[in-house]
Design an enzyme around this catalytic site. Sequence first.
Site, PDB file in Angstrom:
ATOM      1  CE  LYS A  72      -4.021   1.950   2.841  1.00 15.20           C
ATOM      2  NZ  LYS A  72      -4.916   1.792   3.897  1.00 15.20           N
ATOM      3  CB  SER A 148      -8.182   3.545   3.102  1.00 15.68           C
ATOM      4  OG  SER A 148      -7.308   3.044   3.837  1.00 15.68           O
ATOM      5  CB  SER A 172      -8.470   1.162   5.663  1.00 14.94           C
ATOM      6  OG  SER A 172      -9.349   2.160   5.575  1.00 14.94           O
TER       7      SER A 172
HETATM    8  N1  GLN Z   1     -13.771   4.503   6.082  1.00 19.90           N
HETATM    9  C1  GLN Z   1     -12.237   4.681   7.730  1.00 19.90           C
HETATM   10  C2  GLN Z   1     -12.279   5.831   7.544  1.00 19.90           C
HETATM   11  O1  GLN Z   1     -12.274   6.985   6.708  1.00 19.90           O
HETATM   12  C3  GLN Z   1     -11.764   3.599   7.470  1.00 19.90           C
HETATM   13  C4  GLN Z   1     -10.254   4.390   7.013  1.00 19.90           C
HETATM   14  C5  GLN Z   1      -8.922   3.320   7.610  1.00 19.90           C
HETATM   15  O2  GLN Z   1      -9.329   2.645   7.747  1.00 19.90           O
HETATM   16  N2  GLN Z   1      -8.489   3.963   6.963  1.00 19.90           N
HETATM   17  O3  GLN Z   1     -11.726   6.536   8.360  1.00 19.90           O
END
Ligand code: GLN
Length: 469
Positions: A72, A148, A172
């Site tokens: 990532k 994400s 994410s």
């Molecule tokens: N969807 C969540 C957010 O927008 C989690 C994102 C993540 O785990 N990086 O914060």
Amino acid sequence: MSLAASSLSSLRRQLTSGDITARDIVEDVIAQVYTRDSEIGAFISHNQESALAAAEKADLSLPLGGLPIGIKDNINVLGDPCTCGSKFLKNAYTAPYDATAITKLKASGAIPFGRTNLDEFAMGSSTENSGIQLTQNPAAPGHIPGGSSGGSAAAVAGNLIPATLGSDTGGSIRQPASHCGVVGLKPSYGRVSRYGLVAFGSSLDQIGPLTRTVEDSALLLNALAGHDPRDSTSLNEPVPDYTEGLDKGVAGMKLGLPKEYFTDGICPKVRERVESAAKKLESQGAEIVEISLPHTDYAVATYYIIAPAEASSNLSRFDGVRYGNRTENPEDMLALYKDSREAGFGSEVKRRIILGTYVLSSGYYDAYYLRAQKVRTLIRQDFQKAFEQVDAIITPVAPEAAPKMGAAAGDPLKQFLADIFTISANLVGNCGISVPLEPADGLPVGLQILGPHLGEQTILRCARAVEAG
Ligand code: GLN
């Protein structure tokens, strides 16, 4: 089947028997990425020369010897650009060091290959907030891959590479794994070092694997886990062999179904899949009990105070001076900061910075941030009580399967609410895994298995039972 579409464990067998070489695998990954990633959009960049060079020198006696792993694009890999999915960092930053997770992967013989797309600075649930590109869901074209870590999930689901790393601050890893039909593991807080992961919410972030199989997830966790003096929140606890006992089954395990997670907001098909998975586990000898996590309703509000608060502080380093593209000809120093940040950050990141700065500001700190930390304790106590009763908790990963591209655009609140089932594990520091179930109407659906702190062996074993059917 192409090598890039295989599991890590089967590639390992083929490598050690001499049927294939590490170069064969890396060449196939490169070929797949070149021929098919223009449609998927999983990778932002790749380092084919260094990956091929590493393949030549691969030490096959190591546990992950010669196996390429996609990374990532918010994890530092020495010499690679790291954009965090932001145009602020595009062409503006090359990592001067390896994150500890990367050092450990390399020490296990793995070959970091390419950088996968993400919502900008990991903020989002669809990868549509990337400032670089869009990523398609290979298992459901026209639908989001989740986020994400959407690029990491799509790279595995699209058979571009056997496995990837993601990061999970509020879901994410687990949510894109569920949307794309792959396995995604968020380790317990402190299990995997955060050193070299670009920080979003420092008290919530963890790095973890996205893989095709549960065994591969365990293999990667073996490599990633362990103490790191460079991360003061990393735990100095022994690392078991996570592949051991995977096939022991769930007979005698007590699994909890939290009643607060099965309310009207959840899509009936997703609910049906999760309930039938519970029945299957019961038929394999697990005892299924209803449990209660009474503070569930407050989890989204708590997370969306704490995560932005930490993000607003963590992202202050991106100001065009040391990090990030600098605005040209600013009027003065203040304008340099303001204009660089205005031009560099996308709208979701700005929303989080504004929210986070607000909840930390004098006069509001007690009402928001301090109160959120108190509610976080209540949520933690809910889980502590639950784990006195059960070995693991099974839940949906998200209220619905992957929505269509663009469906949630302009409705951040809807996206925030859809994080309801994943964020608690981050707030309390526990581990969680998403494992694929039968698709519903052609769309992948994952089962989330939550374990207590350092309960990775339990949830991996349970996930393996689900996978084996
Ligand atoms: N969807 C969540 C957010 O927008 C989690 C994102 C993540 O785990 N990086 O914060």
